[in-house]
Enzyme design. Structure first.
Site, PDB file in Angstrom:
ATOM      1  N   GLU A  24       0.856  -1.192   0.000  1.00 46.90           N
ATOM      2  CA  GLU A  24       0.000   0.000   0.000  1.00 46.90           C
ATOM      3  C   GLU A  24       0.895   1.246   0.000  1.00 46.90           C
ATOM      4  O   GLU A  24       1.254   1.755   1.060  1.00 46.90           O
ATOM      5  CB  GLU A  24      -0.907  -0.018   1.232  1.00 46.90           C
ATOM      6  N   ASP A  40       0.252   0.343  10.635  1.00 45.20           N
ATOM      7  CA  ASP A  40       0.727  -0.873  11.289  1.00 45.20           C
ATOM      8  C   ASP A  40       2.094  -1.289  10.775  1.00 45.20           C
ATOM      9  O   ASP A  40       2.732  -2.171  11.360  1.00 45.20           O
ATOM     10  CB  ASP A  40      -0.285  -2.011  11.085  1.00 45.20           C
ATOM     11  N   LYS A  92      -5.826  -6.153  11.868  1.00 45.08           N
ATOM     12  CA  LYS A  92      -6.583  -4.914  11.707  1.00 45.08           C
ATOM     13  C   LYS A  92      -7.484  -4.638  12.916  1.00 45.08           C
ATOM     14  O   LYS A  92      -7.686  -3.476  13.299  1.00 45.08           O
ATOM     15  CB  LYS A  92      -7.435  -4.963  10.439  1.00 45.08           C
ATOM     16  N   ASP A 122     -10.481   1.641   4.636  1.00 47.53           N
ATOM     17  CA  ASP A 122      -9.215   1.076   4.196  1.00 47.53           C
ATOM     18  C   ASP A 122      -8.455   2.144   3.431  1.00 47.53           C
ATOM     19  O   ASP A 122      -9.056   3.033   2.812  1.00 47.53           O
ATOM     20  CB  ASP A 122      -9.449  -0.145   3.307  1.00 47.53           C
ATOM     21  N   ASP A 150     -14.613  -7.980  11.105  1.00 46.83           N
ATOM     22  CA  ASP A 150     -15.696  -7.031  10.865  1.00 46.83           C
ATOM     23  C   ASP A 150     -17.061  -7.712  10.910  1.00 46.83           C
ATOM     24  O   ASP A 150     -18.004  -7.201  11.526  1.00 46.83           O
ATOM     25  CB  ASP A 150     -15.497  -6.313   9.517  1.00 46.83           C
TER      26      ASP A 150
END
Length: 586
Positions: free
Chosen positions: A134, A163, A304, A328, A467
């Site tokens: 990312e 993170d 997460k 995200d 989630d």
């Protein structure tokens, strides 16, 4: 009143009269008693009859064991029967959501008329984990689009959870904060969309009037300069000394700092309260915070879920907004008015107090022409999630979701205890250094020891799809959830574009969802008496999805194997019809 032919409006939207829902802040429509609904029910009955006939055929025509060949045919027959039973039961589980479609329409103009500027503040969580997978440029584009919402900037607080603990991501955030001083006024002045700079410049290169054209070229130049500086630092593998001396936050990174082992880092990059942090028009900027929670090999970090729980605690110390948006890092806000729309669900005087979260569908802007990996998710977005929303049990999908902080922190819903969406302004009296110092303690990995975090408070630990199970636990505490699918896409992200990426993602989903079904959080056990049966079955559409792979594998291999051996495993319908015709001709 004109008769509704396709939809009936619930009493919620018509109690005060008027086509716009009277005094309500949103209306809910559902198909009820229409011709389309009746046709669906008739079609379902025919499919159910066909399924029962197939089962009856399998039971009444089981081959005799016989010798070796007969024994093999018998086992293959039973394997196909098992697959057909699994397919049939799964089809039954899928039907309730297809009979409970709902659509919501918020009235944001009424919200503004009723409350004016007396609206709650919003905490926006953006999560990233790896600067290689990312890239920081992708991350800051999402951050900038979140900072650019058409909402009072003093009520916007954007938190980036890194993170990966990368100083390059922190550097990119510093650059984005500088660029936001020009980008936010540009968005506000010309009402540009989308407000992710990368996405905007990819589709908006045409020039309008002279003033707009001049500022557009200027902003584009600033963005390109920012992007080139970030990429240059990443390529060099080191933040220059003159740059690191610019911000005290870089002192956190030393020779002992690593991705897997480092202390907590909390830096308030932009203090939305300060008179110095303003844009080029002199207006306040949203609060911007960088967080890298502590990592220690001796402590589990819970992926997460652990990052979001740390964000909940850190944000409670810095801004403590009553509404939280989870994003995200690769999914940017596409509609600048989304915040006002979702507040209609939370602040409605009749039903808003029972709403725990509002979930949006996930859309992508990089889907290939033929959509090889089915990333468009049309059936999921338009039918299944909407059907679950009809039971007040919309899934929490991890991103593009607005939460009421109290519900996310483990509070049990009570009709007698209506929670007002108010911000605690007492924390605003602390200095930046005091806030950072207190927040660092909350981001330590040992903070959760002996607490209810990950069990009753925050996101649930121990599951790959934290989630989904978190949304289920919230609903089982009495809260309702809303699935909102507006015509204008609220969020747009990046979908897997290769086979390996798609397989990894689907494997993670499959393992996590089936793990929920086999755990104490199984909807038929954990949700019994707490959520509706239709909602329990709706959850199992996804939790039992992995099992369908076994039935599919049977249907792919067994009929082909039998065909090569000249063995029939299905009714000879055509042959029977031909024999009947011949008999009639004679």
């Amino acid at each position: 009143m004109k008769k509704t032919t396709e939809h009936d409006v619930r009493s919620h939207s018509s109690a005060d009269g008027g086509a716009d829902g009277g005094g309500k802040l949103f209306e809910t429509r559902e198909a009820r008693g229409s011709g389309v609904a009746v046709a669906k029910q008739l079609f379902m009955l025919t499919v159910l009859a066909a399924i029962l006939l197939i089962w009856c055929h399998r039971v009444t025509n089981i081959p005799a064991a016989g010798g070796g060949e007969g024994r093999v045919r018998r086992w293959l027959w039973m394997a196909l029967f098992g697959a057909e039973v699994l397919f049939g039961l799964y089809w039954v589980v899928c039907q309730p959501v297809r009979l409970s479609h709902v659509r919501h329409r918020p009235f944001k103009n009424k919200l503004l008329q009723r409350y004016g500027d007396d609206l709650p503040s919003i905490d926006i969580f953006v999560c990233t984990a790896d600067p290689e997978i990312e890239p920081p440029v992708l991350v800051v584009n999402t951050v900038l689009s979140a900072m650019s919402y058409s909402y009072p900037p003093d009520k916007l607080n954007v938190y980036l959870s890194d993170d990966g603990g990368s100083e390059f991501t922190f550097y990119a955030l510093i650059e984005a904060a500088r660029f936001s001083k020009s980008w936010i006024p540009f968005c506000r002045k010309f009402n540009v969309e989308p407000r992710s700079p990368e996405a905007f410049f990819a589709v908006n290169l045409g020039l309008g009037d002279d003033q707009y054209a001049q500022q557009l070229l200027h902003i584009k130049e600033l963005f390109d300069d920012m992007k080139s500086r970030i990429e240059a630092v990443i390529e060099n593998g080191k933040v220059p000394d003159e740059v690191s001396a610019f911000h005290k936050g870089f002192s956190e990174w030393n020779s002992e700092f690593s991705k897997q082992n480092h202390p907590s880092v909390v830096q308030i990059v932009i203090d939305g309260r300060g008179i110095d942090d303003v844009d080029t028009d002199g207006c306040r900027l949203p609060t911007l915070v960088y967080m890298a929670r502590e990592k220690n090999p001796e402590w589990p970090h819970h992926f997460k879920a652990g990052a979001v729980n740390a964000l909940i605690r850190v944000s409670s110390e810095i801004s403590n907004s009553p509404i939280i948006l989870n994003l995200d890092c690769d999914m940017y806000p596409n509609n600048p008015d989304t915040v006002q729309e979702i507040l209609c669900f939370f602040m409605d005087e009749e039903r808003g107090y029972e709403t725990a979260y509002v979930q949006f569908p996930q859309h992508y802007d990089n889907i290939t022409k033929n959509d090889h990996y089915a990333n468009s998710n049309d059936v999921i977005n338009e039918i299944e999630l909407a059907g679950l929303g009809g039971y007040g049990a919309a899934l929490f999908c991890g991103t593009g979701c607005f939460h009421r902080r109290e519900s996310l922190c483990g509070r049990i819903f009570s009709k007698d205890d209506k929670i007002e969406l108010k911000t605690d302004n007492t924390i605003r009296e602390k200095s930046v250094n005091e806030l950072e110092k207190a927040a660092k303690v909350l981001a330590d990995c040992c903070y959760e020891k002996g607490t209810s975090w990950g069990k009753e408070v925050g996101l649930v630990y121990g599951c790959a799809v934290e989630d989904i199970v978190t949304g289920l636990t919230i609903q089982c505490r009495g809260w309702k959830s809303v699935y909102y699918n507006p015509k204008k896409k609220a969020f747009i992200g990046v979908a897997p574009t290769t086979l390996s990426q798609s397989l990894i993602q689907h494997r993670r989903w499959s393992e996590g969802m089936f793990q929920i079904f086999c755990s104490r959080y199984c909807p038929f056990i954990y949700g019994r008496g707490k959520i509706k049966l239709g909602a329990q079955m709706g959850y199992c559409i996804y939790l039992l999805w992995p099992l369908c792979s076994l039935a599919t594998l049977c249907y792919v291999t067994i009929p082909s194997f039998c065909l090569l051996r000249g063995t029939s495993m299905f009714p000879q319908v055509l042959q029977s019809v031909m024999l009947m015709i011949r008999a009639d001709l004679r």
